[in-house]
Design an enzyme around this catalytic site. Sequence first.
Site, short mmCIF file in Angstrom:
data_model
loop_
_atom_site.label_atom_id
_atom_site.label_comp_id
_atom_site.label_asym_id
_atom_site.label_seq_id
_atom_site.Cartn_x
_atom_site.Cartn_y
_atom_site.Cartn_z
N LYS A 3 43.22 34.50 27.58
CA LYS A 3 43.76 34.01 28.85
C LYS A 3 43.31 32.57 29.08
O LYS A 3 42.14 32.24 28.91
CB LYS A 3 43.28 34.90 30.00
CG LYS A 3 43.63 36.37 29.82
CD LYS A 3 42.95 37.25 30.85
CE LYS A 3 41.44 37.26 30.67
NZ LYS A 3 40.79 38.25 31.57
N THR A 31 41.89 32.51 43.04
CA THR A 31 42.00 33.12 41.70
C THR A 31 40.89 34.13 41.45
O THR A 31 40.61 34.48 40.31
CB THR A 31 41.94 32.03 40.62
OG1 THR A 31 40.69 31.31 40.79
CG2 THR A 31 43.10 31.07 40.71
N GLY A 38 39.45 37.45 40.76
CA GLY A 38 39.99 38.74 40.30
C GLY A 38 41.28 38.65 39.51
O GLY A 38 41.89 39.66 39.19
N THR A 39 41.66 37.43 39.11
CA THR A 39 42.93 37.31 38.36
C THR A 39 42.86 38.05 37.03
O THR A 39 43.82 38.73 36.63
CB THR A 39 43.26 35.83 38.06
OG1 THR A 39 42.09 35.19 37.55
CG2 THR A 39 43.75 35.11 39.30
N GLY A 40 41.71 37.95 36.37
CA GLY A 40 41.59 38.62 35.06
C GLY A 40 41.60 40.12 35.18
O GLY A 40 42.29 40.82 34.41
N CYS A 41 40.85 40.63 36.18
CA CYS A 41 40.82 42.09 36.40
C CYS A 41 42.22 42.60 36.72
O CYS A 41 42.67 43.61 36.20
CB CYS A 41 39.90 42.41 37.58
SG CYS A 41 38.27 41.68 37.48
N1 LIG Z 1 46.17 28.74 38.96
C1 LIG Z 1 46.83 29.62 38.18
N2 LIG Z 1 48.19 29.64 38.21
C2 LIG Z 1 48.89 30.53 37.47
N3 LIG Z 1 48.31 31.43 36.66
C3 LIG Z 1 46.95 31.44 36.60
C4 LIG Z 1 46.15 30.55 37.34
N4 LIG Z 1 44.83 30.80 37.04
C5 LIG Z 1 44.82 31.82 36.16
N5 LIG Z 1 46.09 32.20 35.88
C6 LIG Z 1 46.51 33.29 34.99
O1 LIG Z 1 45.81 34.46 35.46
C7 LIG Z 1 45.48 35.29 34.36
C8 LIG Z 1 43.97 35.48 34.29
O2 LIG Z 1 43.44 34.37 33.59
P1 LIG Z 1 41.94 33.84 33.86
O3 LIG Z 1 41.63 32.88 32.78
O4 LIG Z 1 41.84 33.41 35.27
O5 LIG Z 1 41.13 35.20 33.64
P2 LIG Z 1 39.65 35.49 34.15
O6 LIG Z 1 38.82 34.25 34.08
O7 LIG Z 1 39.20 36.69 33.42
O8 LIG Z 1 39.92 35.85 35.67
P3 LIG Z 1 38.79 36.18 36.73
O9 LIG Z 1 37.49 35.94 36.02
O10 LIG Z 1 39.05 35.22 37.82
O11 LIG Z 1 39.00 37.60 37.11
C9 LIG Z 1 46.06 34.60 33.12
O12 LIG Z 1 47.36 35.06 32.88
C10 LIG Z 1 46.11 33.13 33.55
O13 LIG Z 1 47.07 32.38 32.81
C1 LIG Z 2 32.51 43.84 39.82
C2 LIG Z 2 33.20 42.62 39.26
N1 LIG Z 2 33.92 42.73 38.12
C3 LIG Z 2 34.56 41.64 37.61
C4 LIG Z 2 34.46 40.42 38.23
C5 LIG Z 2 35.15 39.22 37.63
O1 LIG Z 2 36.08 38.69 38.53
P1 LIG Z 2 36.05 37.11 38.82
O2 LIG Z 2 35.87 36.47 37.49
O3 LIG Z 2 37.34 36.81 39.48
O4 LIG Z 2 34.89 36.87 39.71
C6 LIG Z 2 33.70 40.33 39.42
N2 LIG Z 2 33.55 39.15 40.07
N3 LIG Z 2 33.08 41.44 39.91
#
Ligand SMILES: Nc1ncnc2c1ncn2[C@@H]1O[C@H](COP(=O)(O)OP(=O)(O)OP(=O)(O)O)[C@@H](O)[C@H]1O
Ligand SMILES: Cc1ncc(COP(=O)(O)O)c(N)n1
Length: 267
Positions: free
Chosen positions: A173, A204, A206-209
């Site tokens: 990602k 953003t 929780g975007t990854g979760c």
């Molecule tokens: N500003 C943004 N606009 C559009 N898509 C985004 C943006 N930021 C992240 N994404 C998308 O969101 C998804 C999660 O990517 P990201 O790299 O943020 O994961 P992550 O770091 O594990 O997320 P988090 O740690 O915030 O839960 C991917 O599909 C990424 O392309």
């Molecule tokens: C319990 C838990 N699991 C996963 C994340 C990652 O999410 P983010 O990278 O958006 O903080 C978080 N902050 N907290």
Amino acid sequence: MLKCLSVAGSDCSGGAGIQADLKAFSANETFGMSVITSVVAENTTRVLSVFNVPVEEIQKQIDAVFEDIHVDAVKLGMLPTAEIISAVADKLNEYKPSIIVCDPVMVATSGDALSEGGTVSTMREKLFPIVTLLTPNIPEAEAISGLEIKNENHMEKAARIIMDMGVKNVLVKGGHLTGDAVDYLCTPEGVHKLACKRVDSPNTHGTGCTLSSAITANLAHGMDMLSAVTKAKNYITEAIEKSFTVGKGHSPVNHFYDYYDLKGTVL
Ligand SMILES: Nc1ncnc2c1ncn2[C@@H]1O[C@H](COP(=O)(O)OP(=O)(O)OP(=O)(O)O)[C@@H](O)[C@H]1O
Ligand SMILES: Cc1ncc(COP(=O)(O)O)c(N)n1
């Protein structure tokens, strides 16, 4: 009704962790269940404390779900220690769910650590052989592949390196890079680039979760890998676009944007 299980940490502020997973499961038309691996006192700005659940209690939660309910798909989130990774892997080998999506959470958006060091080797030994899809972000992909990732070529190369470690499918990602929001999906059939315009928003958390849980729900619905990831990518993009402010820092995405307008009233 298809049933998805999240094995992850609790984010009391509601934006990430099992709270995000359950919301994403519901928003993508599956019934969500959860096993808590860690209780994290956190909010949109920082992590105050991390309390890891004893492995025996984690395993009992998994037993409680699987002895009673058919699980169509499992999503793995925060597994903060090697001991917890091993305990969860042992249970997954016992119950053998057909779909396992692993989001290798290491650091929160706030920058605070959510995983002890040294878990990559245990993840590689115990989880990589059994997961259907691994969804590392840029820092996580760097830690796993050993490759510094500064551009899309590096993303694709890291995805291939991780595939060669025995993971069936890998989604690297690209949220942490700049420019368009680009992800690279590496499957046995080939490499696919998924891109969208970066949404200009700080929301953003929780975007990854949320993305990995939406993929899990889509796979449970029987979609092929590329379709499941593509649909989830469209979902997360709109969830960011239609997010609303919660807290003073990185607010979470709007998991239910289909049902709420920006004022938070049901349409
Ligand atoms: N500003 C943004 N606009 C559009 N898509 C985004 C943006 N930021 C992240 N994404 C998308 O969101 C998804 C999660 O990517 P990201 O790299 O943020 O994961 P992550 O770091 O594990 O997320 P988090 O740690 O915030 O839960 C991917 O599909 C990424 O392309
Ligand atoms: C319990 C838990 N699991 C996963 C994340 C990652 O999410 P983010 O990278 O958006 O903080 C978080 N902050 N907290």
